[in-house]
Design an enzyme around this catalytic site. Structure first.
Site, PDB file in Angstrom:
ATOM      1  N   ASP A  22       0.825  -1.209   0.000  1.00 37.56           N
ATOM      2  CA  ASP A  22       0.000   0.000   0.000  1.00 37.56           C
ATOM      3  C   ASP A  22       0.863   1.264   0.000  1.00 37.56           C
ATOM      4  O   ASP A  22       1.635   1.498   0.931  1.00 37.56           O
ATOM      5  CB  ASP A  22      -0.899  -0.060   1.259  1.00 37.56           C
ATOM      6  CG  ASP A  22      -1.923   1.046   1.306  1.00 37.56           C
ATOM      7  OD1 ASP A  22      -1.942   1.888   0.391  1.00 37.56           O
ATOM      8  OD2 ASP A  22      -2.697   1.068   2.274  1.00 37.56           O
TER       9      ASP A  22
ATOM     10  N   GLY B 153      -5.258   3.462  -7.813  1.00 34.31           N
ATOM     11  CA  GLY B 153      -5.492   3.682  -9.243  1.00 34.31           C
ATOM     12  C   GLY B 153      -4.626   4.762  -9.868  1.00 34.31           C
ATOM     13  O   GLY B 153      -4.813   5.102 -11.046  1.00 34.31           O
TER      14      GLY B 153
ATOM     15  N   ASP C 148     -10.650   3.991  -1.103  1.00 36.51           N
ATOM     16  CA  ASP C 148     -11.281   3.016  -0.212  1.00 36.51           C
ATOM     17  C   ASP C 148     -12.800   2.999  -0.353  1.00 36.51           C
ATOM     18  O   ASP C 148     -13.436   4.042  -0.431  1.00 36.51           O
ATOM     19  CB  ASP C 148     -10.952   3.345   1.252  1.00 36.51           C
ATOM     20  CG  ASP C 148      -9.512   3.015   1.574  1.00 36.51           C
ATOM     21  OD1 ASP C 148      -8.711   2.840   0.637  1.00 36.51           O
ATOM     22  OD2 ASP C 148      -9.182   2.934   2.770  1.00 36.51           O
TER      23      ASP C 148
HETATM   24  C1  GAL Z   1      -5.527   2.224   2.968  1.00 36.68           C
HETATM   25  C2  GAL Z   1      -5.991   1.080   2.108  1.00 36.68           C
HETATM   26  C3  GAL Z   1      -6.958   0.251   2.904  1.00 36.68           C
HETATM   27  C4  GAL Z   1      -6.266  -0.263   4.141  1.00 36.68           C
HETATM   28  C5  GAL Z   1      -5.645   0.877   4.937  1.00 36.68           C
HETATM   29  C6  GAL Z   1      -4.779   0.366   6.076  1.00 36.68           C
HETATM   30  O1  GAL Z   1      -4.644   3.001   2.261  1.00 36.68           O
HETATM   31  O2  GAL Z   1      -6.572   1.572   0.934  1.00 36.68           O
HETATM   32  O3  GAL Z   1      -7.469  -0.799   2.108  1.00 36.68           O
HETATM   33  O4  GAL Z   1      -5.286  -1.193   3.765  1.00 36.68           O
HETATM   34  O5  GAL Z   1      -4.868   1.707   4.118  1.00 36.68           O
HETATM   35  O6  GAL Z   1      -4.218   1.395   6.835  1.00 36.68           O
END
Ligand code: GAL
Length: 747
Positions: A501, A546, A567
């Site tokens: 991420d 994306g 999200d």
């Molecule tokens: C976001 C991600 C989520 C989750 C979260 C965890 O950036 O899109 O799906 O993983 O971080 O902190």
């Protein structure tokens, strides 16, 4: 207001449904409002004299402006003139941009309720889900009788606060007008109906539901008259009166609540009518998936991709009465079968296609299925099916909770439909690395290796989460500078899936200040290469929302899937904006690499504090249907230890999952659209899978436009949710509920 709602930290580059804003005819803007603590319904009326009220700035919450610690109701009023129009007021729409409101707000224009985030989704007696940092946008038609063109108008907003900060903030507030046909779409307008129904359904033992139906009236005038609740069984077309109240009266901002019993099999619609006029319709949970036969039935994909020498972990997914005994004809050398659990393990040294036959037997019968192990370059030949901790547990995830969900996947029988991955999202990491730089788990994960061994022994796989930055989105340690070491550690633990991420990497990226594609790819290329070097297959899932059209280059960095959006959350707006926007990505999906519109929001979700998904049952069917057609990774986001029969039914329809796991690996395209109806279609091995969706507020009846879709005259149609061939005169006519769908196969 208690903050239970964690907005994804990185919403950058959210693909928006909204067309670009068109020409603004007029703009009225406010930095301040008239303000009073307390609440009386008279304060909502335009005629109310607020000249004695305080003036308040709407850049910041009221608690920062002399009302520190105030909890309870308060009202903001904005007074403005609308110009005399020369043309028709039909040609104009107003958009109210009301900044952010903390919270449980109701908005009125000239005394008429126009919307609010006020239903106060009650989680339990104290907890309310809040939208304190979401911008409110509302529309009003130019010919709405509430508007006073050529005169004075008042927006009044009632706000409620029960702790921490309260009120409007992040202003200014603005009112824009647009030509009616050019109004830009926004998604943050909620509960616009002044009378709305809500339903909570609890399953009872015998396939019945105990439904609490609540009708709330936001008209300042009370609803008075004979209230009748009816139940329509949409399969049989039969209507039954559930309740009659002769002298009902629902005052302003009051609710009427009652309990009614319905059957859970098949779709029902409960209608509340007052003196014959429909107030609201709600639909209880309903199960479409037929019960699995007692005889064994082998479900799941037809293929499994693995690299030479990498561990194979595969559970033969078979429904039917337990115990089931498993056999595999032609099991390749290097693999072994646990005949009681149906778990195949070991490894295959040499590349090639290994065709086998699975056989499952119980005391009712036998089923068999041809299957292939494809040993070569590719894994994830069909999209991953599994679970992820984020949407239910957020940062409160723990080893116990992960194990409980995995046990839920086994006990509920979901494992018998091909669900495999158990993925730990953010918040497993210790605050510091070991002296040698090795990443450690925190106290919530006392023995991750043991967890992995247990999952593997049941034929399940284990996933983990990290960031190419120094920190993850949840501010835990990321992998920056430790990429190889982390990947090796994951492999030692038995990790089979990495969600990687972007988050903390944003800082590195900003340093470069040169946003060319290569820089977006850089951290992912690095980890992609390192994962390849491990002695096991680690499915590589990119999460960067994306950016830079990741679908165009995800496969190049060796990714098996990539998030295409920000999200998701459990609202229709979020689902609709994300799901129905997956239009340009389809050519980039294929065996081994998939577009990922984010994890599922069915069942009990809540990012750390569980509540039932706020999607209606129809919306949840739409969610699973669309994600199946999109050939997306299906990652269940709820606590699987607490699934009801409705949720299990949603996730255990072999024919629906079959569309997702189809061996061609095609992603559906939007092929037809008229009004609120969208048709998405993809080729599958034995025909075409067709989703008919209704994104509008009203039920629509539609005849399948077969010729336009290239479906042969006389093609056989099958309803996949109901697992029923469609025949007869109206076999191609579908009545699609608001936000609901049909999933059909034509062959
Ligand atoms: C976001 C991600 C989520 C989750 C979260 C965890 O950036 O899109 O799906 O993983 O971080 O902190």
């Amino acid at each position: 207001m208690k903050r239970l709602f964690i907005i994804g930290a990185a919403l950058a580059a959210l693909v928006s449904c909204a067309p670009k804003a068109q020409q603004v005819v007029e703009e009225i803007s406010f930095d301040t409002a008239k303000f009073s603590t307390g609440f009386e319904s008279a304060w909502l009326a335009p005629a109310f004299d607020d000249s004695q009220w305080a003036e308040i700035n709407i850049k910041d919450v009221y608690e920062a402006q002399g009302y520190e610690g105030y909890d309870g109701y308060s009202v903001y009023r904005f007074t403005f003139d609308l110009p005399e129009l020369t043309g028709s007021n039909k040609d104009i729409k107003l958009m109210l941009n009301l900044a952010k409101i903390d919270d449980m707000d109701w908005t009125f224009v000239n005394g008429k309720y126009i919307g609010g985030m006020n239903t106060g989704f009650i989680l339990n007696s104290n907890d309310v889900l809040t939208y304190y940092d979401v911008d409110r946008h509302y529309y009003i038609d130019g010919d709405d009788p509430a508007l006073n063109w050529g005169g004075k108008n008042v927006i009044a907003i009632r706000v409620m606060d029960n702790g921490e900060e309260g009120g409007m903030w992040d202003g200014p507030v603005s009112i824009l007008s647009y030509p009616a046909d050019k109004m830009p779409e926004t998604n943050n307008h909620f509960n616009e109906s002044a009378i709305y129904g809500d339903i909570r359904s609890i399953e009872t033992e015998d396939g019945m539901l105990n439904n609490t139906v609540t009708i709330t009236n936001m008209n300042v005038e009370p609803c008075k008259g004979q209230l009748v609740l009816t139940d329509l069984d949409t399969d049989s077309g039969k209507t039954e009166v559930l309740l009659t109240v002769d002298d009902a009266s629902i005052g302003f901002a009051e609710s009427f609540s009652t309990e009614v019993i319905t059957r859970e099999n098949g779709r029902h619609v409960i209608t509340a009518a007052l003196d014959g006029k429909v107030l609201t319709k709600v639909s209880p949970k309903y199960i479409l998936t037929p019960a699995a036969p007692a005889e064994p039935r082998i479900n799941g994909p037809k293929v499994y991709g693995v690299r030479p020498g990498s561990p194979v972990i595969f559970k033969i997914p078979a429904s039917g009465d337990k115990p089931i005994r498993y056999e595999v004809e032609g099991l390749p050398e290097g693999l072994a079968l646990d005949a009681e659990k149906g778990v195949i393990s070991g490894s295959i040294a040499t590349a090639g296609q290994y065709d086998v036959k699975f056989v499952a037997t119980n005391d009712k019968g036998t089923d068999s299925k041809d299957f292939s192990f494809i040993v070569g370059d590719k894994m994830a030949i069909t999209p991953p099916l599994g679970w992820n901790s984020w949407n239910c547990w957020g940062l409160q995830v723990s080893q116990d909770r992960v194990r409980e969900s995995a046990q839920g996947m086994i006990d509920s029988g979901l494992i018998d439909y091909g669900w495999t991955y158990i993925n730990i999202d953010d918040a497993w990491e210790a605050p510091e690395r070991a002296k040698d730089g090795r990443i450690l788990t925190n106290e919530k994960f006392p023995d991750i290796k043991a967890l992995g061994d247990w999952l593997h022994s049941n034929g399940l796989k284990m996933g983990i989460y990290s960031s190419p930055g120094d920190l993850t989105c949840g501010k835990y340690l990321g992998s920056l500078g430790h990429e190889a070491q982390d990947a090796e550690t994951y492999a030692e633990w038995g990790i089979d899936y990495l969600k990687y991420d972007w988050c903390g990497y944003g800082k590195e990226f900003d340093k470069i200040g040169n946003p060319v594609r290569e820089e977006y790819m850089r951290p992912y290329v690095l980890m992609g290469k390192i994962l390849r070097e491990q002695n096991r297959d680690i499915l590589y899932s990119l999460c960067q929302y994306g950016m830079d059209n990741v679908w165009e280059w995800g496969a190049e960095v060796d990714a098996n899937c990539w998030r295409t959006t920000g999200d998701i959350t459990d609202t229709w707006n979020s689902l609709c904006q994300i799901g129905f926007n997956q239009t340009v990505q389809y050519p980039y999906a294929g065996p081994g690499h998939w577009n990922d519109p984010d994890m599922m929001i069915v069942g009990k979700v809540g990012w750390g504090s569980l509540h039932e998904s706020r999607l209606t049952p129809d919306e949840q069917y739409t969610h699973v249907t669309l994600w199946s057609l999109l050939t997306a990774p299906l990652l269940i986001g709820c606590d699987m230890a607490q699934m009801d029969k409705f949720t299990i039914g949603l996730l255990s329809n072999a024919e629906v999952i079959g569309v997702n796991q189809d061996v061609l690996g095609k992603q559906a395209q939007k092929v037809w659209e008229k009004g609120d109806i969208q048709i998405w279609m993809k080729d599958v091995e034995d025909g075409k899978a067709i989703g008919i969706f209704n994104i509008g507020a009203d039920e629509v009846t539609i005849k399948l436009p077969a010729a336009e879709l290239g479906i042969a005259k006389g093609a056989a149609l099958r309803d996949l949710w109901r697992q029923k061939d469609l025949s007869g005169r109206n076999a191609d006519v579908f009545t699609v509920p608001s936000h609901g769908c049909y999933l059909i196969k034509a062959r």
